[in-house]
Enzyme design. Structure first.
Site, PDB file in Angstrom:
ATOM      1  N   SER A 122       0.826  -1.198   0.000  1.00 13.19           N
ATOM      2  CA  SER A 122       0.000   0.000   0.000  1.00 13.19           C
ATOM      3  C   SER A 122       0.870   1.262   0.000  1.00 13.19           C
ATOM      4  O   SER A 122       1.678   1.449  -0.894  1.00 13.19           O
ATOM      5  CB  SER A 122      -0.962  -0.040   1.195  1.00 13.19           C
ATOM      6  OG  SER A 122      -1.948   0.963   1.104  1.00 13.19           O
ATOM      7  N   ASP A 177      -8.735  -3.362  -6.687  1.00 17.38           N
ATOM      8  CA  ASP A 177      -8.151  -3.055  -5.382  1.00 17.38           C
ATOM      9  C   ASP A 177      -9.219  -2.380  -4.521  1.00 17.38           C
ATOM     10  O   ASP A 177      -9.650  -1.267  -4.802  1.00 17.38           O
ATOM     11  CB  ASP A 177      -6.958  -2.113  -5.583  1.00 17.38           C
ATOM     12  CG  ASP A 177      -6.208  -1.819  -4.296  1.00 17.38           C
ATOM     13  OD1 ASP A 177      -6.868  -1.588  -3.263  1.00 17.38           O
ATOM     14  OD2 ASP A 177      -4.966  -1.793  -4.335  1.00 17.38           O
ATOM     15  N   HIS A 217      -6.653  -6.000  -1.087  1.00 19.62           N
ATOM     16  CA  HIS A 217      -5.645  -4.937  -1.039  1.00 19.62           C
ATOM     17  C   HIS A 217      -4.462  -5.476  -0.259  1.00 19.62           C
ATOM     18  O   HIS A 217      -4.573  -5.757   0.936  1.00 19.62           O
ATOM     19  CB  HIS A 217      -6.220  -3.698  -0.348  1.00 19.62           C
ATOM     20  CG  HIS A 217      -5.264  -2.535  -0.284  1.00 19.62           C
ATOM     21  ND1 HIS A 217      -4.914  -1.786  -1.382  1.00 19.62           N
ATOM     22  CD2 HIS A 217      -4.578  -2.003   0.763  1.00 19.62           C
ATOM     23  CE1 HIS A 217      -4.075  -0.819  -1.029  1.00 19.62           C
ATOM     24  NE2 HIS A 217      -3.852  -0.938   0.277  1.00 19.62           N
TER      25      HIS A 217
END
Length: 396
Positions: free
Chosen positions: A211, A307, A374
């Protein structure tokens, strides 16, 4: 490059994969506080040990280590002024001169208010970080779950600056609060300390991140290559770090505006790719699609086209859905209406289009699936588990 279709992720997926070639193969605004906490992964009120530790603690947990050189450097602080930290597990055997670093994710803060909130969590202060963490996924010491890296020197870099390790102290004069914007200095001090405990002798090294940590990996990829021996094999892996510059469903440039505020507040321009900043407004150089081509180190992308963080915060942020029409779809993609699926498909197409420009690059590889997820490298179940997406019997 090969495109195949397989069952996986409990949904129908499309995998786009490209080998590396010859060299081997949240938004944290106040209104999104809950999302910010979701992606901190670990929030705790435990205090941290300041002692170095090169092994594994009780039951396989790896202790926290505070940067010992932070004070000497004089300007290395988390948002609240506390000392940055990491977790280190020493490698052995074949892996004794091989390193894998993983940068923690957790969104960004773009205002004084959101950064002030953030400093009361593990994403802004080492005071709230877990005393110990269990290494899993790409950091796992279990050979069956992590056959490539299980015995390497493994480092989890804790994320506490709110700007993907790009902030500069000169920007602190823009606010009258006790906030420290020193992400770049944290990065430099972190690398110096890791070099001092063995990274300087690395034969192979992989910088990875999830991320916001995946974005930091891309931003600092060439810097990482520069500090290592010239004969070392060095690569970077960005997990869910390819954030798109897309308008939301209401037609607003939500993420672009947000990144603009992050860059302005924390003075990050000095850490971004110079050739990109020379061509466009610095905040646009926070988007990988605008600077990846100038990265000289081999890069590998692990990313879902659906995502869910990007869908929930870039495509359909809460302000763009005031009546909550997307609420059920956010929680479960199987509950999306045909119209919503069409919008999601459009986002997927934009994602693939952005990646298509990188497909012919010699040192760029990809593992792209259509899971509604994610980050996939830091959890064993998605890194090397029975339900992980596979291509030619190979997982992520």
């Amino acid at each position: 490059m090969a495109i195949t279709q397989r069952r996986g992720c409990r949904s129908y997926i499309t995998i786009l994969y490209q080998r590396w070639g010859k060299r081997e193969s949240a938004i944290a605004v106040a209104g999104f506080a809950a999302v910010l906490l979701t992606f901190s992964f670990i929030l705790s009120s435990d205090s941290s040990s300041s002692n170095r530790f090169s092994g594994t603690g009780t039951d396989g947990f790896v202790p926290l280590t505070l940067l010992s050189n932070a004070v000497q450097r004089g300007a290395c602080n988390c948002l609240d002024g506390s000392v940055p930290a990491y977790h280190f597990q020493k490698g052995f055997g074949y892996g004794s001169r091989r390193w894998v670093l993983h940068i923690e994710g957790g969104g960004w803060c773009n205002t004084v208010a959101s950064c002030t909130f953030r400093k009361t969590t593990a994403l802004g202060s080492s005071k709230y970080m877990d005393h110990q963490v269990l290494f899993s996924g790409i950091l796992s010491g279990d050979q069956s779950h992590n056959p490539d890296f299980y015995n390497w020197n493994k480092v989890k870099i804790r994320y506490c600056d709110g700007a993907s390790f790009t902030g500069h102290p000169e920007s602190e004069q823009n606010n009258d609060t006790k906030l420290f914007f020193r992400g770049q200095l944290i990065w430099e001090a972190m690398m110096d300390e890791l070099l001092s405990i063995g990274l300087s002798n690395a034969q192979e090294a992989l910088l990875s991140g999830c991320s916001a940590g995946g974005l930091a990996t891309l931003i600092h990829c060439d810097d990482f290559r520069e500090i290592l021996p010239k004969d070392a094999r060095v690569k970077c892996l960005s997990d869910a770090g390819f954030f798109l510059n897309e308008q939301d469903v209401a037609g607003n440039a939500t993420i672009q505006s947000f990144y603009h505020d992050v860059v302005h507040l924390q003075g990050t321009a000095g850490s971004l790719k110079k050739d990109c900043v020379a061509k466009m407004e610095p905040s646009k150089c926070f988007f990988p699609q605008n600077f990846v081509k100038s990265i000289n180190t081999p890069v590998f992308f692990v990313n879902p086209t659906y995502d869910f963080w990007q869908i929930q915060n870039i495509l359909v942020p809460r302000p763009a859905d005031p009546r909550g029409h997307w609420h059920k779809c956010h929680l479960n993609i199987h509950k999306c209406s045909p119209e919503q699926i069409e919008v999601l498909q459009g986002f997927r197409n934009s994602f693939l289009k952005a990646l298509s420009e990188l497909q012919q690059m010699k040192d760029v590889g990809m593992f792209i699936n259509s899971c509604y997820i994610h980050c996939q490298t830091w959890i064993s179940e998605t890194w090397h588990g029975p339900y992980s997406p596979k291509i030619n019997n190979k997982v992520t």
